[in-house]
Design a protein around this motif. Structure first.
Motif, short mmCIF file in Angstrom:
data_model
loop_
_atom_site.label_atom_id
_atom_site.label_comp_id
_atom_site.label_asym_id
_atom_site.label_seq_id
_atom_site.Cartn_x
_atom_site.Cartn_y
_atom_site.Cartn_z
N ALA A 84 -7.68 -20.26 -39.60
CA ALA A 84 -8.07 -21.25 -38.59
C ALA A 84 -7.51 -22.62 -38.94
CB ALA A 84 -9.59 -21.30 -38.48
N ASP A 85 -7.50 -22.97 -40.22
CA ASP A 85 -6.96 -24.25 -40.65
C ASP A 85 -5.45 -24.34 -40.34
OD1 ASP A 85 -9.40 -25.09 -41.57
OD2 ASP A 85 -8.97 -24.71 -43.69
N TRP A 86 -4.73 -23.24 -40.58
CA TRP A 86 -3.29 -23.25 -40.31
C TRP A 86 -3.02 -23.37 -38.82
CZ3 TRP A 86 0.85 -24.38 -42.80
CH2 TRP A 86 2.11 -23.99 -42.32
N PHE A 87 -3.74 -22.63 -38.02
CA PHE A 87 -3.59 -22.74 -36.57
C PHE A 87 -3.96 -24.16 -36.11
CE2 PHE A 87 -3.73 -18.22 -34.56
CZ PHE A 87 -2.70 -17.83 -35.40
N TRP A 88 -4.98 -24.73 -36.69
CA TRP A 88 -5.41 -26.08 -36.30
C TRP A 88 -4.29 -27.08 -36.50
CZ3 TRP A 88 -9.07 -28.21 -33.53
CH2 TRP A 88 -9.31 -29.58 -33.64
N ASP A 89 -3.50 -26.91 -37.55
CA ASP A 89 -2.45 -27.87 -37.86
C ASP A 89 -1.18 -27.60 -37.07
OD1 ASP A 89 -1.53 -30.14 -39.31
OD2 ASP A 89 -0.40 -28.84 -40.64
N THR A 90 -0.94 -26.36 -36.67
CA THR A 90 0.37 -26.01 -36.10
C THR A 90 0.35 -25.70 -34.61
OG1 THR A 90 0.02 -23.71 -36.81
CG2 THR A 90 1.27 -25.15 -38.30
N LEU A 91 -0.81 -25.52 -34.00
CA LEU A 91 -0.89 -25.23 -32.58
C LEU A 91 -0.95 -26.51 -31.75
CD1 LEU A 91 -3.50 -22.32 -32.39
CD2 LEU A 91 -1.13 -22.17 -31.63
N VAL A 92 -0.18 -26.58 -30.68
CA VAL A 92 -0.32 -27.70 -29.76
C VAL A 92 -1.58 -27.56 -28.91
CG1 VAL A 92 2.14 -28.27 -29.63
CG2 VAL A 92 1.19 -26.57 -28.05
N LYS A 149 14.05 -11.78 -31.04
CA LYS A 149 14.27 -13.21 -30.84
C LYS A 149 13.81 -14.01 -32.04
CE LYS A 149 12.94 -17.13 -27.89
NZ LYS A 149 12.22 -17.54 -26.66
N TRP A 150 12.64 -13.68 -32.57
CA TRP A 150 12.04 -14.50 -33.63
C TRP A 150 12.34 -14.00 -35.04
CZ3 TRP A 150 11.06 -19.05 -32.04
CH2 TRP A 150 10.65 -19.27 -30.73
N VAL A 151 12.78 -12.76 -35.15
CA VAL A 151 13.17 -12.23 -36.47
C VAL A 151 14.60 -11.71 -36.33
CG1 VAL A 151 12.44 -10.79 -38.41
CG2 VAL A 151 10.75 -11.52 -36.74
N MET A 199 4.32 -15.62 -36.22
CA MET A 199 4.18 -16.80 -37.07
C MET A 199 5.38 -17.73 -36.95
SD MET A 199 1.20 -16.28 -38.11
CE MET A 199 1.09 -17.76 -39.13
N ARG A 200 6.54 -17.16 -36.72
CA ARG A 200 7.72 -18.01 -36.54
C ARG A 200 7.74 -18.66 -35.17
NH1 ARG A 200 12.59 -14.45 -39.34
NH2 ARG A 200 11.42 -13.79 -41.20
N GLU A 201 7.28 -17.95 -34.15
CA GLU A 201 7.14 -18.57 -32.83
C GLU A 201 6.20 -19.77 -32.92
OE1 GLU A 201 5.97 -17.44 -28.22
OE2 GLU A 201 4.91 -16.43 -29.86
N LEU A 202 5.11 -19.60 -33.64
CA LEU A 202 4.14 -20.68 -33.82
C LEU A 202 4.79 -21.89 -34.46
CD1 LEU A 202 1.29 -21.92 -34.00
CD2 LEU A 202 0.94 -20.60 -36.10
N TRP A 203 5.53 -21.69 -35.53
CA TRP A 203 6.13 -22.81 -36.25
C TRP A 203 7.18 -23.52 -35.41
CZ3 TRP A 203 4.83 -25.62 -40.22
CH2 TRP A 203 5.77 -26.44 -40.85
N GLN A 250 2.00 -17.56 -43.51
CA GLN A 250 2.31 -18.81 -42.81
C GLN A 250 3.79 -18.92 -42.48
OE1 GLN A 250 0.80 -21.56 -45.73
NE2 GLN A 250 -1.18 -21.80 -44.71
N LYS A 251 4.65 -18.46 -43.38
CA LYS A 251 6.09 -18.60 -43.20
C LYS A 251 6.69 -17.47 -42.37
CE LYS A 251 8.56 -19.95 -46.70
NZ LYS A 251 9.17 -19.99 -48.07
N GLY A 252 5.88 -16.47 -41.99
CA GLY A 252 6.42 -15.34 -41.27
C GLY A 252 7.32 -14.49 -42.14
N MET A 253 6.84 -14.22 -43.36
CA MET A 253 7.61 -13.43 -44.32
C MET A 253 6.73 -12.34 -44.92
SD MET A 253 10.73 -14.63 -44.35
CE MET A 253 11.48 -14.19 -45.92
N THR A 254 6.00 -11.63 -44.08
CA THR A 254 5.10 -10.58 -44.56
C THR A 254 5.78 -9.23 -44.68
OG1 THR A 254 4.34 -9.85 -42.37
CG2 THR A 254 3.19 -11.74 -43.36
#
Length: 470
Positions: free
Chosen positions: A358-366, A412-414, A325-329, A312-316
């Motif tokens: 799916a739950d994480w995308f549901w909360d963070t996607l516009v 750009k994102w990392v 994941m960071r672009e998403l956030w 979720q945090k983009g730290m894999t």
């Protein structure tokens, strides 16, 4: 002469004035029109909006209210259960009709059926229309009379079905002599309390005007290169219309008629994928939570909160995954190719259940559309309709090299690994120590080591798949 009774126009996921069948029919009634949006605290069925969606909704409602004022009307806001709010508004105003555009999520269909019954019992006429899809799920079936489960025949079929011409925006709306009370938009508390969504405003313009600008901007150039650039996340190769379509600021019908059917077929197929997702959800109502392929119910997921959180945090430790994941956030959106890579990593490298992703995308996607989100995750997990086989496991290193070869997107994102040469950008753990030091990288400190080893994770996924099959 007695005052003419008004009719209610119930806005839902159709926050636009153009190509709005319910609005047109309300205008054609010749009666005063009361536009209303109901913030259903019960969550519009079983899936309340996520945080990113609430941010978008706030700004889209503000835009809609301004547009309605431009045609001599206004937007009423009510809170509470939709049924109760509509009945109360009918009692307050004497409204004898309610018009709305249908939604096709199963929970919403069931709720709307009850609302229609209650309004009819109160002597209120109800009219509903299809304003959100090219074709109603009730009107599309295969030769055996069953729902389609494979996209290609679905695509071939709907191309031969007629679609209506987009409806014009009304120039004026008849207003009642007096307006009932309305909630203020601020009292609905849709905006995040923290500064999480600050980056959204730089990326998006919610509302019908923003949607039309985005459509025209895409149609005037990028769509002509869609087939060749749609998988490259560093360039403007995709439309980014998905949130506008989700909130109904733009209809798929408008997009369909704006594009050249032959010239722009690769893009229009994506509109058809959206249709396919909604048809699947309508006919297979359990899919937001359960796999369409029942054998996957016994898949041996290995739930691990720490692995899920790192993803979720983009730290894999896998740069292309972390970039997505960071672009998403930051923006509330993620490029589709990277969505596939990041999603596959969660369910196959980390063996976390697709529902958690799916739950994480549901909360963070516009553009958190329940049908699209469900189909996408089940596709990646191999358990849905026309899904990718589970044993097709993306290599996050080669995927990054293939689709972000020059590294512009990932850098750009990392940014903490931006100074690495291309050779090591997607596998920084293989870079020589002096090169890491020169790039200012300390693995395990400034950027994480990979949380799993690709080869071992791939084999573990295949073993889990074999265990399920046996």
């Amino acid at each position: 002469m007695p005052e003419q009774k008004p009719v209610i126009l119930w806005f839902r996921r159709d926050l636009r004035l153009a190509d709005n069948p319910a609005l047109q029919r309300a205008v054609e009634s010749g009666q005063p029109v009361l536009p209303v949006y109901i913030l259903d605290d019960g969550g519009e069925g079983s899936w309340p909006d996520g945080g990113a969606s609430k941010w978008w909704l706030h700004h889209s409602l503000a835009s809609l209210a301004e547009d309605l004022e431009g045609v001599g009307s206004r937007l009423l806001l009510r809170r509470g259960a939709s049924r109760d709010a509509l009945l109360e508004l009918c009692r307050e105003t004497g409204a004898d009709g309610v018009f709305w555009n249908r939604r096709f999520e199963p929970a919403i269909v069931a709720r709307d059926t009850e609302i229609k019954k209650s309004l009819a019992e109160a002597g209120v006429m109800v009219r509903s229309f299809n304003g959100s899809l090219l074709q109603s799920p009730l009107s599309v079936e295969n030769k055996s009379g069953s729902p389609f489960k494979v996209f290609t025949p679905f695509w071939k079929h709907i191309q031969n079905l007629s679609t209506r011409d987009p409806l014009e925006k009304p120039t004026s709306l008849a207003a009642p002599k007096s307006w009932p009370a309305s909630e203020s938009l601020g009292s609905c508390k849709l905006l995040p309390k923290r500064d999480w969504a600050d980056g959204f405003e730089k990326e998006w313009t919610p509302g019908e005007r923003g949607a039309v600008e985005a459509l025209e901007g895409f149609a005037d150039g990028p769509v002509n290169h869609y087939a060749g650039k749609r998988d490259t996340p560093s360039v403007r190769g995709v439309s980014k219309l998905s949130p506008h379509l989700h909130f109904g600021e733009l209809s798929p019908n408008q997009v369909w008629h704006r594009m050249d059917r032959e010239k722009h077929e690769p893009y229009l197929r994506q509109i058809a994928w959206r249709e396919f997702a909604h048809h699947l959800m309508f006919h297979f109502s359990d899919t937001p939570e359960k796999p369409l392929r029942p054998e996957f119910a016994s898949f041996p997921w290995k739930k691990d909160a720490s692995l899920l959180r790192a993803w979720q945090k983009g730290m894999t430790g896998y740069p292309i995954v972390d970039a997505g994941m960071r672009e998403l956030w930051k923006t509330g959106w993620m490029h589709n190719r990277v969505r596939m890579i990041a999603s596959s990593f969660l369910v196959k490298h980390l063996l976390q259940p697709w529902q958690a992703g799916a739950d994480w995308f549901w909360d963070t996607l516009v553009d958190a559309d329940l049908a699209n989100n469900t189909m996408g995750w089940q596709w990646v997990a191999g358990c849905g309709a026309d899904a990718a086989p589970y044993f097709r496991i993306f290599n996050p290193i080669t995927q990054g090299e293939r689709f972000d070869g020059e590294g512009a997107y990932t850098r750009k994102w990392v940014p903490e690994i931006a100074d690495l040469p291309d050779k090591y950008l997607f596998k920084p753990w293989e870079a020589p120590g002096e090169l890491l030091e020169k790039a200012g990288i300390e693995l395990g400190n400034t950027y994480p080591w990979p949380i799993v080893e690709h080869a071992k994770a791939r084999q573990a996924a295949l073993d889990a798949y074999a265990a399920m099959k046996s």
